[in-house]
Design an enzyme around this catalytic site. Structure first.
Site, short mmCIF file in Angstrom:
data_model
loop_
_atom_site.label_atom_id
_atom_site.label_comp_id
_atom_site.label_asym_id
_atom_site.label_seq_id
_atom_site.Cartn_x
_atom_site.Cartn_y
_atom_site.Cartn_z
N ARG A 177 -6.98 11.57 3.95
CA ARG A 177 -6.31 10.38 3.43
C ARG A 177 -7.33 9.41 2.84
NH1 ARG A 177 -2.17 7.53 7.28
NH2 ARG A 177 -1.62 6.55 5.31
N CYS A 229 -6.92 0.69 8.91
CA CYS A 229 -6.34 2.04 8.87
C CYS A 229 -5.22 1.99 7.84
CB CYS A 229 -5.86 2.47 10.24
SG CYS A 229 -4.68 1.33 11.01
#
Length: 270
Positions: A177, A229
């Site tokens: 990611r 995050c």
């Protein structure tokens, strides 16, 4: 009180006065699973906190997918869970400590000192053959005026300033990611420019036990890194690891999902 406690410690202190155990199980993408699992069996005396209903506020245009609760919401949660200034709060989940660490961090944000995450979570408790119960306790509501420590968080503008100054910015998401190869949730793949990657699960073993501080994030204790995050949840695992290692880090609460909500903000792949 340490930031992590063992199953052995909790089993020996299970019925101590002032102990509050909070089950934080939650599965992203299936919001009902966590609570249903709690109802099917939890550590005796544990109350439940839901990531989206209790540990986050309603998302808006900015602020990310899991905005922090405001002071009123967080105080109400703490009081409903039966937490008072003398409580020892133990949080656990079955998601590698991600949701439990979010509660651990929020309690610190609210000024509560005696809080910890159960090492190994519910799986470790089960692994020792310890009992579960299905009874849902009703804690006595407390009165606990809190004060939020805003020094623990940074804004999107603070992140931009940190970029310009060359400060350490850490992306806690999975490497694929971060690289922009895969993006299952957010509209734009990639990461905040200048951020380095340290996957939050690197703090734990495959059986969800926390590694020793020396095996975790390699950041100098003199730094104050910014940690993010996808939405400010799993970053809390890195924040707990940093604190255990003596590093004072700050959370970007809206994280990547907030960053990309501003069209002018650039992202980087690879």
């Amino acid at each position: 009180m340490k930031n992590l406690v063992s199953v052995k410690w909790l089993s020996e202190h299970l019925y101590d006065d002032q102990l509050v155990i909070v089950d934080c199980q939650f599965v992203l993408g299936d919001a009902e699973v966590g609570y249903q699992t709690y109802l099917e069996g939890h550590i005796p005396g544990a109350v439940y906190a839901d990531l989206e209903k209790d540990l986050s506020s309603e998302p808006g245009e900015h602020g990310g997918r899991h905005p922090l609760p405001d002071q009123e919401q967080l105080q109400d949660l703490i009081e409903r869970l039966g937490i008072d200034p003398d409580s020892k709060v133990i949080a656990y989940d079955s998601q590698y400590g991600a949701m439990a660490s979010r509660l651990w961090w929020l309690l610190g944000f609210a000024g509560h000192k005696q809080r910890a995450v159960l090492d190994g979570g519910l799986e470790a408790w089960r692994g020792e053959g310890l009992k579960l119960e299905t009874k849902v306790p009703t804690p006595n509501k407390t009165h606990y005026p809190i004060s939020l420590d805003k020094s623990m968080i940074v804004s999107v503008n603070d992140v931009k300033k940190a970029q310009a100054e060359g400060r350490t910015i850490i992306d806690s998401r999975a490497p694929e990611r971060y690289a922009g190869d895969v993006e299952p949730i957010d509209a734009k793949p990639g990461h905040i420019p200048e951020a380095v990657n340290y996957f939050w699960k690197n703090n734990l073993t495959e059986d969800q036990k926390w590694k020793d501080p020396g095996e975790r994030v390699g950041v100098d204790s003199g730094e104050e890194p910014i940690v993010y995050c996808g939405s400010g949840v799993t970053a809390c695992v890195n924040l707990l690891a940093f604190q255990e290692a003596g590093v004072h880090a700050k959370l970007y609460p809206g994280s990547y999902s907030d960053w990309i909500s501003y069209n002018e903000n650039e992202v980087k792949s690879k």
